[in-house]
Write an enzyme that holds these catalytic residues in place. Structure first.
Site, mmCIF file in Angstrom:
data_model
loop_
_atom_site.group_PDB
_atom_site.id
_atom_site.type_symbol
_atom_site.label_atom_id
_atom_site.label_comp_id
_atom_site.label_asym_id
_atom_site.label_seq_id
_atom_site.Cartn_x
_atom_site.Cartn_y
_atom_site.Cartn_z
ATOM 1 N N LYS A 1 37.330 -0.674 -4.756
ATOM 2 C CA LYS A 1 37.831 0.678 -5.018
ATOM 3 C C LYS A 1 36.941 1.771 -4.429
ATOM 4 O O LYS A 1 37.390 2.872 -4.127
ATOM 5 C CB LYS A 1 37.983 0.878 -6.531
ATOM 6 C CG LYS A 1 38.664 2.174 -6.940
ATOM 7 C CD LYS A 1 38.886 2.185 -8.449
ATOM 8 C CE LYS A 1 39.510 3.498 -8.895
ATOM 9 N NZ LYS A 1 38.562 4.631 -8.826
ATOM 10 N N ARG B 1 33.551 11.401 -15.237
ATOM 11 C CA ARG B 1 32.879 10.143 -15.550
ATOM 12 C C ARG B 1 31.897 9.759 -14.440
ATOM 13 O O ARG B 1 32.074 10.139 -13.293
ATOM 14 C CB ARG B 1 33.919 9.019 -15.710
ATOM 15 C CG ARG B 1 34.857 9.218 -16.895
ATOM 16 C CD ARG B 1 35.993 8.223 -16.851
ATOM 17 N NE ARG B 1 36.782 8.397 -15.633
ATOM 18 C CZ ARG B 1 37.430 7.408 -15.014
ATOM 19 N NH1 ARG B 1 37.357 6.184 -15.476
ATOM 20 N NH2 ARG B 1 38.137 7.645 -13.927
ATOM 21 N N PHE C 1 42.648 5.919 -14.263
ATOM 22 C CA PHE C 1 43.866 5.235 -13.857
ATOM 23 C C PHE C 1 45.111 6.022 -14.275
ATOM 24 O O PHE C 1 45.077 7.239 -14.373
ATOM 25 C CB PHE C 1 43.887 3.792 -14.365
ATOM 26 C CG PHE C 1 42.890 2.909 -13.677
ATOM 27 C CD1 PHE C 1 42.905 2.783 -12.296
ATOM 28 C CD2 PHE C 1 41.925 2.222 -14.385
ATOM 29 C CE1 PHE C 1 41.980 1.978 -11.638
ATOM 30 C CE2 PHE C 1 41.001 1.413 -13.741
ATOM 31 C CZ PHE C 1 41.028 1.286 -12.365
ATOM 32 N N THR D 1 39.661 13.338 -6.880
ATOM 33 C CA THR D 1 39.679 14.344 -5.812
ATOM 34 C C THR D 1 40.456 15.580 -6.256
ATOM 35 O O THR D 1 40.015 16.720 -6.032
ATOM 36 C CB THR D 1 40.308 13.757 -4.533
ATOM 37 O OG1 THR D 1 39.540 12.620 -4.125
ATOM 38 C CG2 THR D 1 40.349 14.773 -3.414
ATOM 39 N N LYS E 1 43.007 10.994 -7.902
ATOM 40 C CA LYS E 1 42.985 11.764 -9.158
ATOM 41 C C LYS E 1 41.680 12.528 -9.309
ATOM 42 O O LYS E 1 41.683 13.708 -9.656
ATOM 43 C CB LYS E 1 43.208 10.822 -10.345
ATOM 44 C CG LYS E 1 43.065 11.480 -11.716
ATOM 45 C CD LYS E 1 43.576 10.611 -12.823
ATOM 46 C CE LYS E 1 43.070 9.217 -12.744
ATOM 47 N NZ LYS E 1 41.593 9.147 -12.799
ATOM 48 N N ALA F 1 39.259 2.683 -17.625
ATOM 49 C CA ALA F 1 40.432 2.906 -18.480
ATOM 50 C C ALA F 1 41.317 1.680 -18.586
ATOM 51 O O ALA F 1 42.123 1.586 -19.509
ATOM 52 C CB ALA F 1 41.251 4.085 -17.962
ATOM 53 N N TRP G 1 41.942 17.568 -0.552
ATOM 54 C CA TRP G 1 41.203 16.616 0.276
ATOM 55 C C TRP G 1 40.942 17.213 1.655
ATOM 56 O O TRP G 1 39.846 17.110 2.191
ATOM 57 C CB TRP G 1 41.993 15.314 0.400
ATOM 58 C CG TRP G 1 41.331 14.274 1.260
ATOM 59 C CD1 TRP G 1 40.378 13.368 0.875
ATOM 60 C CD2 TRP G 1 41.548 14.039 2.657
ATOM 61 N NE1 TRP G 1 40.000 12.575 1.941
ATOM 62 C CE2 TRP G 1 40.710 12.974 3.050
ATOM 63 C CE3 TRP G 1 42.379 14.621 3.619
ATOM 64 C CZ2 TRP G 1 40.676 12.479 4.358
ATOM 65 C CZ3 TRP G 1 42.346 14.131 4.922
ATOM 66 C CH2 TRP G 1 41.498 13.078 5.277
ATOM 67 N N PHE H 1 49.448 14.029 1.566
ATOM 68 C CA PHE H 1 48.879 13.264 2.659
ATOM 69 C C PHE H 1 49.537 13.710 3.960
ATOM 70 O O PHE H 1 50.682 14.196 3.963
ATOM 71 C CB PHE H 1 49.089 11.763 2.436
ATOM 72 C CG PHE H 1 48.166 11.168 1.415
ATOM 73 C CD1 PHE H 1 47.071 10.407 1.790
ATOM 74 C CD2 PHE H 1 48.377 11.387 0.057
ATOM 75 C CE1 PHE H 1 46.205 9.867 0.844
ATOM 76 C CE2 PHE H 1 47.526 10.847 -0.900
ATOM 77 C CZ PHE H 1 46.433 10.086 -0.505
#
Length: 556
Positions: free
Chosen positions: A105, A94, A301, A73, A71, A273, A409, A381
């Protein structure tokens, strides 16, 4: 392809003064922290308030898999794509917590060729904001225990202390502790607790305060304990407000850095979150809206957590009105929600995709309840197949959303052009009619039940006896008109992480309720969610190192 940290370390960064100039800020408008990061001065922020306001774009996502789905990214790549199209855009993001960086993570600087840099600085100590927040939190805890030790003039009941210490690290053994052991001069023996810094009320206040005056007002309203007669004791009662504010005087200024393609990024504040309200600071978002034509922000999230809190807490308290929402989805997250094991997510599986697509459909329906137009961003992906992409596209379009493929990405801003054009078209052609999910005057229990029913899809809510009692007390204290902040697992729409997809015929359990009166909301803890996470069996810290030349490796 190189690892994220190697891509970041190979990047050619512009001096931060050049990034500031893209937002019409001069050298005198920023306070530099080295060559590549700075804080925006109070004078510049005050002056920017007179500027016309830009468009506000929220980036959110479906429920993630344990691996994360990109998200941040996507947010960063979208900002870079706006730059490719000649648009004046800024990111409002953030700050990462050290807990996930050394846990499971990883950091929160994006990935691949859609990153904010300097990546190591951002993911580690950055400009010291989190340290300042941690210090302010623990100063208040120290003053509270000292007051009791020095005679307890306020009549604080040690059994009703609700203020917790904090640490910006995953450390499960600190969840429940005993303090004051030793001799009489070492304080009163009592049970105490820690939360991770991102779950501290100081963090929430920091992110919701408009200026120093508002910050001090909110800090003073923090409820730290209750007296023997049941009345609340506040930080102001302990004469803690000024000292806490002094620790935050520099931290409250928003931070400015850049992306790999030199898009300005204002990165400030960082509540989780799943256990907090999940949004960057109001000051950063408002600065972004005043300094650029498009401000791209994110909420943590899945949309059942971050987006709900962005709309019902942040937008409500700040008077913000988003113009569009980007909902990030991936094939592998949808297949995971369809019951596929993490190890097989790269294999085409249309049956699993069809089973998990209900998760995307539910999030679209939820976002549309707020009256904001939705764009589905398909984060691509290399293992995705044409059949899988086409199935998700048809589902999104059937729900009345624009659909766009995102390859940021792999390709950076160039890979986000399709998404950027879809967002711009949506803003130009679809009017936003934003409204929160529930009115302020709705009782606290009904607010909780509304979120559970409308957002999670629950049939009902079970309240523990402790939660029932606390809801009644907070209503008596005048907090009945506050929004609620739901702390629950990010992996499911329910409060049970094992219920994937779009669960039905379930209820949620409110285990605990506590006030964040300074922040202006009530926290409801659901299921078995913890406000102090623990480390996994193989923490990411095992792979992080520093070379003899001082180059950090293994950070992601």
């Amino acid at each position: 392809m190189k690892s994220d940290i190697k891509i970041a370390q190979a990047a050619s960064l512009w001096p931060i003064e050049d990034i500031a100039s893209l937002l019409s800020l001069s050298k005198d408008d920023i306070e530099c922290y080295g060559k590549y990061k700075a804080k925006i001065s109070e004078e510049a922020l005050r002056r920017a308030k007179e500027n016309p306001k830009g468009k506000l774009i929220l980036v959110t996502a479906i429920n993630p898999t344990p691996a994360g789905e990109g998200k941040t990214t996507t947010s960063i790549g979208l900002g870079q794509a706006f730059g490719k199209l000649g648009k004046k855009a800024v990111l409002a993001l953030r700050e990462p917590s050290l807990g996930p960086c050394f846990g499971i993570k990883g950091g929160a600087a994006g990935g691949g060729f859609a990153q904010v840099v300097p990546m190591e600085d951002l993911n580690l100590h950055f400009t010291g904001d989190f340290h300042a927040i941690t210090s302010a939190n623990n100063l208040l805890a120290a003053l509270l225990d000292n007051h009791i030790q020095q005679g307890n003039e306020l009549g604080i009941d040690p059994r009703q202390i609700v203020w917790k210490r904090c640490e910006d690290m995953n450390d499960r053994v600190l969840r429940n502790i005993v303090v004051g052991l030793g001799s009489k001069v070492d304080g009163m023996v009592r049970e105490d607790h820690f939360v991770i810094t991102v779950a501290s009320e100081i963090m929430a206040i920091f992110c919701l305060a408009r200026d120093m005056a508002d910050l001090k007002k909110r800090l003073g309203q923090i409820i730290v304990a209750y007296r023997f007669d049941g009345s609340p004791v506040t930080a102001e009662d302990l004469h803690a407000t000024g000292a806490m504010a002094a620790l935050l005087v520099d931290a409250i200024k928003p931070n400015l850095i850049q992306t790999l393609e030199h898009t300005p990024a204002i990165v400030h504040g960082g509540p989780f979150a799943n256990i907090a309200h999940g949004c960057n600071s109001i000051r950063a978002t408002e600065a972004g809206l005043a300094l650029a034509d498009y401000c791209i922000t994110e909420a943590g999230f899945g949309a059942d957590l971050g987006a709900e809190k962005f709309f019902d807490i942040k937008c409500r308290l700040a008077g913000l009105s988003p113009d569009a929402v980007v909902l990030v989805a991936t094939v592998r997250a949808l297949k995971y929600n369809g019951g596929v094991e993490k190890s097989t997510l790269q294999t085409e599986n249309l049956e699993a995709l069809k089973a998990g697509i209900s998760n995307l459909e539910k999030h679209i329906e939820n976002l549309q309840k707020y009256g904001v137009p939705v764009v589905v961003a398909f984060n691509a992906f290399l293992s995705d197949t044409e059949a899988e992409v086409d199935f998700v596209r048809r589902t999104a379009e059937a729900k009345g959303c624009r659909f766009a493929l995102s390859k940021v990405w792999e390709l950076g801003g160039e890979g986000g052009i399709e998404l950027a054009k879809a967002v711009l078209s949506t803003i130009e052609e679809s009017e936003s009619h934003f409204a929160p999910l529930y009115p302020n005057e709705l009782p606290l229990k009904e607010k909780i039940e509304t979120i559970a029913r409308e957002i999670y899809g629950a049939d009902g809510v079970q309240f523990s006896a402790q939660a029932e009692k606390e809801l009644a007390r907070l209503t008596e204290l005048g907090m009945g008109d506050c929004p609620v902040c739901m702390a629950k697992t990010q992996y499911s729409l329910s409060d049970d992480a094992t219920k994937l997809g779009r669960p039905t015929q379930f209820s949620i359990t409110v285990r605990e309720v506590y006030p964040s009166r300074g922040a202006g909301f009530v926290v409801c803890v659901l299921g078995n969610i913890m406000t102090m996470p623990g480390l996994p069996k193989q923490p990411a810290a095992y792979g992080i190192d520093v070379s003899d030349e001082g180059v950090i490796t293994g950070l992601f």
